[in-house]
Every structure is written in C-alpha cells, then in structure tokens.
Design an enzyme around this catalytic site. Structure first.
Site, PDB file in Angstrom:
ATOM      1  N   ILE A 116     -12.930 -31.039 -29.064  1.00  0.00           N
ATOM      2  CA  ILE A 116     -13.337 -31.121 -30.289  1.00  0.00           C
ATOM      3  C   ILE A 116     -13.040 -32.548 -30.412  1.00  0.00           C
ATOM      4  CG2 ILE A 116     -11.101 -30.738 -31.027  1.00  0.00           C
ATOM      5  CD1 ILE A 116     -12.168 -29.597 -33.803  1.00  0.00           C
ATOM      6  N   LEU A 117     -14.020 -33.016 -31.292  1.00  0.00           N
ATOM      7  CA  LEU A 117     -13.900 -34.747 -31.358  1.00  0.00           C
ATOM      8  C   LEU A 117     -14.564 -35.048 -32.628  1.00  0.00           C
ATOM      9  CD1 LEU A 117     -13.299 -37.552 -30.327  1.00  0.00           C
ATOM     10  CD2 LEU A 117     -15.719 -37.549 -29.470  1.00  0.00           C
ATOM     11  N   VAL A 118     -13.892 -36.052 -33.532  1.00  0.00           N
ATOM     12  CA  VAL A 118     -14.611 -36.208 -34.626  1.00  0.00           C
ATOM     13  C   VAL A 118     -14.590 -38.049 -34.475  1.00  0.00           C
ATOM     14  CG1 VAL A 118     -14.321 -37.118 -37.288  1.00  0.00           C
ATOM     15  CG2 VAL A 118     -13.332 -34.877 -36.423  1.00  0.00           C
ATOM     16  N   GLN A 154     -12.557 -40.510 -38.743  1.00  0.00           N
ATOM     17  CA  GLN A 154     -11.387 -39.535 -38.647  1.00  0.00           C
ATOM     18  C   GLN A 154     -10.494 -39.768 -39.844  1.00  0.00           C
ATOM     19  OE1 GLN A 154      -9.770 -40.844 -34.845  1.00  0.00           O
ATOM     20  NE2 GLN A 154     -11.455 -39.936 -33.647  1.00  0.00           N
ATOM     21  N   GLU A 202      -8.143 -24.481 -25.651  1.00  0.00           N
ATOM     22  CA  GLU A 202      -7.720 -24.852 -24.286  1.00  0.00           C
ATOM     23  C   GLU A 202      -6.863 -26.437 -24.550  1.00  0.00           C
ATOM     24  OE1 GLU A 202      -9.804 -26.098 -20.240  1.00  0.00           O
ATOM     25  OE2 GLU A 202     -10.705 -25.357 -21.772  1.00  0.00           O
ATOM     26  N   LYS A 257     -10.387 -37.814 -42.382  1.00  0.00           N
ATOM     27  CA  LYS A 257     -11.105 -37.567 -43.558  1.00  0.00           C
ATOM     28  C   LYS A 257     -11.493 -36.047 -43.985  1.00  0.00           C
ATOM     29  CE  LYS A 257     -13.331 -42.182 -43.785  1.00  0.00           C
ATOM     30  NZ  LYS A 257     -14.647 -42.957 -43.597  1.00  0.00           N
TER      31      LYS A 257
END
Length: 464
Positions: free
Chosen positions: A251-253, A258, A285, A260
C-alpha cells in the site's frame, strides 16, 4: 591533463632536484544518495521549477554497485523528474569530468534502468510531451475498474472518510485482470522500490493479484481528469475448505498526498470489500509501524461499536480493576474468549493476531488510564510479550541441562530434564544473559504501552 613546461635557462641555473614518484589517489566514489534528486511533477511547468516536490527515497545506494557508490565522475549531479500523470521519468545527468580512478566508471544508464525500467524516457522533449499525450492514462485504467463504496456496510464511517467525501471528489476503484493490473503496476514499480522499505515487485502475471486505486477528480482547462493519489495491491489465498483469505501485499500513498487521510480511506475500502465478499479474514503482509498504527486505529474504532464482544470486554476490565496481579505467581489470562475471536473474524474480517492487538487497546480504554489500574495493566502486557518472545513456559523453573557423552558426538550431546525440587531450583540467581533479557523485555513493554497510549488518544473522544 597537461604538464607545466619550464624554460631551458631556468633549468640551467637551478640545482638538480631528485625526482619523486607519486601514486594517484584511489577514487573514493560518491554515494548515490548524495548526488541524485528525484522530483514528482504533475505538469511540464513544474519540470526545472525551483519549488517542485522532491521525494525522499528509502535508500538509493541499494541500486548502485555493492557499496552503494558511483565511481569515475567529478561534480556529478543527477536530477530525475517523475510524472505523477503518466509515471514516466526523465533523468538529467551532468558532471564536470569523468576518469577511471581505480574503480572504473559507473555506467549510469543501466543503474537508473534498474529503478525506472522502461518508464525512463531518453529525451527531455519526449518526456515533456507525455503530460499531454498521456494525460488520460489514469482515466483509461480506471475505466476498466469498479468503483467501491466508501461508506461502511454497518453505516459507521470514520471522521477522515466523511471528510474526504465532503471536501473532495475521491473515488476508490478496484482493478482486476492480468492485463490492466500488469500495465498499471509496471508504471508504479519505481515508486514501490523507492518509497516502500524492503519491498519487491509483485508477480503481475499471477491472476490472484488485483489493485485498489484511490483517485481524485480534477478539472483543468475545462477537462475532467483523474489524479492518482495512491494504491493498494491485494491477493486472494485459498482457505480450506471453501473460502478465500484476502491479504494486503503493498500500500502506498504518493508523497504529496500523505497525512491527509487517503491511506485511511484505502484501508476502510479494503475492509468493506472483505466484508461484502465474505472472505475468511483480512491479513496484512509484514506491515510497517506506520501502517500498523493506522490499521489498528481503524479496527479499534470498528470494535468499539461491535456489541457481540462487549460483555467479554467488560468482564476482563472488571477483573483488572478488582484483582491484584502482583500477588499472582502465574500469568493470568485476560485475552478475549474464542467465541469473541470467531465473531470478530466472521463479521468484521479482523484476523486473530490483529484482534489480540486491538484487544489490549480496548482494555486500556476501558481502564480510562486510571493510575491505580495501570500496574495490573502493565503486568498483562508484560506477560503477553514474555510469552511471545521467550515462550509460554518462560520461567524455566527446575530445568537443568547436563552433558551426556555418546558414541555419536561427545561434544554436542546433552540432556535437558526438570527437577522435582522446584523451590531449590528457583533460588538460583539469574546469569548475565537473563539480566539482559529482562532489560530487553522491559524495553519492549515500555514501547508497546506507548503505542497503545498513542492509539487510545487517537480514537478516544476523551483523548485519554
């Protein structure tokens, strides 16, 4: 390089000097982290702009040589522009000079391609052109997906999700299928490598993978465009006998978005997906500490309004208020009953390991941070961590280790037994390793309680 010539007249009058033999210094190299800057840009006007958004990668040294250094360049400067529209990249490389100083000259192109692969554009003009030619790239991917609901099935939404729904037109889109998932993820791999510590790309040829995108509608020059804010990669595992287990792999923003609430929104959409499809449970994971913090905050809020566990929770809290655990000779059980664990898994899809983490926060909230209850609370946290780290039979009372030579291997043979005289064995002083072990255990307990306090302050309306 040149040599400085001297005149013949001066050489005749000056005394002869002994020639000295010198050795050139070995090139010390330069760390990739020191000479590479990466900027995330959303328009061609931001390229070369002084206020462009500079991202902070985890460690660029990992992509260069064995020691993370670049050799053979003087005054090297590498500026990489990464488009948040098409996720294409362009690298501007400048240096004063290059020469082999004993370590060779690093070939920069393959090193950069290890990060950006086919996303790296050769010419700057071609890169600038992508802002118009690929302006609908995200939209073309999203059109193949399914928009997920942001409202929870039980009608309970967090404040961050409600704020996102009212303040901006944000969507979470589910993309499935090997072709669309693979095409999109291949563009996102550089961000994964640069921003997720210890990450490896997923196998995009495996049909079990799918991606959740969080995107925001933007109106620019009269055109509606979707701007990608972040993504989550999830996988479905078979669970015996007839169900599936959903796992969050990555998962990545994106860095500019970020802090927010977008990551929070992605996780809630994932929870809703797990419930609506009635999977066995949802797992994560190897979550980083920051992800685990947000995840636990979300799950604790869900559990606070989950009535089937309330009776068991109240019972554990009441026991902690009434009993004096300092007088107990054995660890006491204050965990949830199996029925509560199963109810939470079936309805909320929270797996057992995560629920036990949340249970400790729920108990802390129930004790309302009253000082006279905190000693008991610290005891149950210490007992749990001791069991996890050292083992459930951590006391080792009465255990003995004796050498027992055999014909097979005299040096390695031994026998462990437990003495019946437990009182005598328990009076033995702890050795240095045991003292260090207790100190490390105390540190782990302190850290865990601080985590619990932080989560409690975040989710409690009273701000405990």
């Amino acid at each position: 390089m040149g040599t400085k010539n001297q005149s013949s007249s001066s050489s005749a009058t000056e005394p002869k000097k002994r020639r000295r033999v010198g050795f050139s210094k070995t090139d010390p190299g330069i760390e990739a982290n020191e000479c590479i800057k990466i900027y995330l840009v959303s328009s061609k006007e931001e390229v070369d702009a002084p206020d462009s958004y500079c991202i902070q990668p985890v460690d660029l040294n990992n992509f260069f040589e064995e020691d993370g250094k670049i050799y053979g360049y003087q005054g090297l400067k590498i500026t990489v522009w990464l488009s948040s529209i098409s996720f294409r990249a362009y690298a501007d490389i400048t240096f004063q000079s290059s020469s082999d100083g004993g370590k060779g000259i690093t070939d920069l192109k393959p090193a950069l391609q290890n990060i950006f692969a086919d996303n790296l554009v050769e010419k700057k003009d071609d890169f600038l052109q992508t802002f118009s030619t690929d302006s609908d790239y995200v939209q073309s991917i999203v059109s193949k997906g399914e928009t997920l609901q942001l409202k929870a099935p039980n009608g309970h939404n967090s404040d961050s999700t409600e704020q996102l729904k009212t303040e901006s037109d944000v969507e979470v889109i589910r993309v499935v299928g090997t072709m669309p998932v693979g095409h999109l993820y291949s563009r996102l791999i550089p961000l994964v490598l640069l921003l997720i510590d210890g990450s490896n790309p997923i196998d995009i040829t495996d049909p079990g993978w799918e991606i959740l995108l969080i995107a925001q509608k933007k109106t620019e020059q009269g055109d509606n465009q979707l701007r990608l804010l972040g993504f989550a990669a999830i996988y479905r595992f078979y669970h015996y006998p007839d169900s599936l287990r959903l796992r969050l792999g990555q998962i990545l923003v994106l860095p500019p978005y970020q802090q927010k609430g977008y990551g929070h929104c992605l996780l809630e959409a994932l929870n809703n997906l797990a419930i609506s499809e009635d999977v066995h449970d949802l797992t994560v994971e190897e979550p980083l500490d920051t992800l685990q913090y947000v995840r636990t905050c979300i799950d604790v809020q869900r559990l606070l309004v989950f009535t089937p566990i309330q009776e068991a929770l109240d019972s554990s809290i009441l026991r902690l208020k009434q009993e004096n655990l300092s007088k107990k000779t054995q660890a006491c059980h204050f965990g949830p009953p199996q029925s509560a664990i199963e109810d939470v898994r079936k309805v909320l899809k929270i797996n057992k390991k995560q629920f036990l983490q949340c249970w400790e926060v729920l108990i802390y909230l129930g004790l309302e941070s009253v000082d006279k209850y905190m000693e008991n609370y610290r005891t149950i946290i210490s007992d749990r961590i001791r069991a996890d780290v050292i083992g459930k039979d951590s006391g080792a009372a009465g255990k003995r280790l004796a050498e027992f030579p055999t014909d097979y291997d005299e040096e390695m043979a031994f026998v462990m037994f437990k003495s019946k005289n437990v009182e005598a064995s328990s009076s033995i002083e702890m050795d240095e390793d045991q003292v260090n072990q207790e100190q490390q255990l105390k540190q782990l307990v302190d850290e865990r309680i601080e985590q619990i306090k932080s989560i409690a302050q975040k989710v409690s309306p009273r701000g405990l």
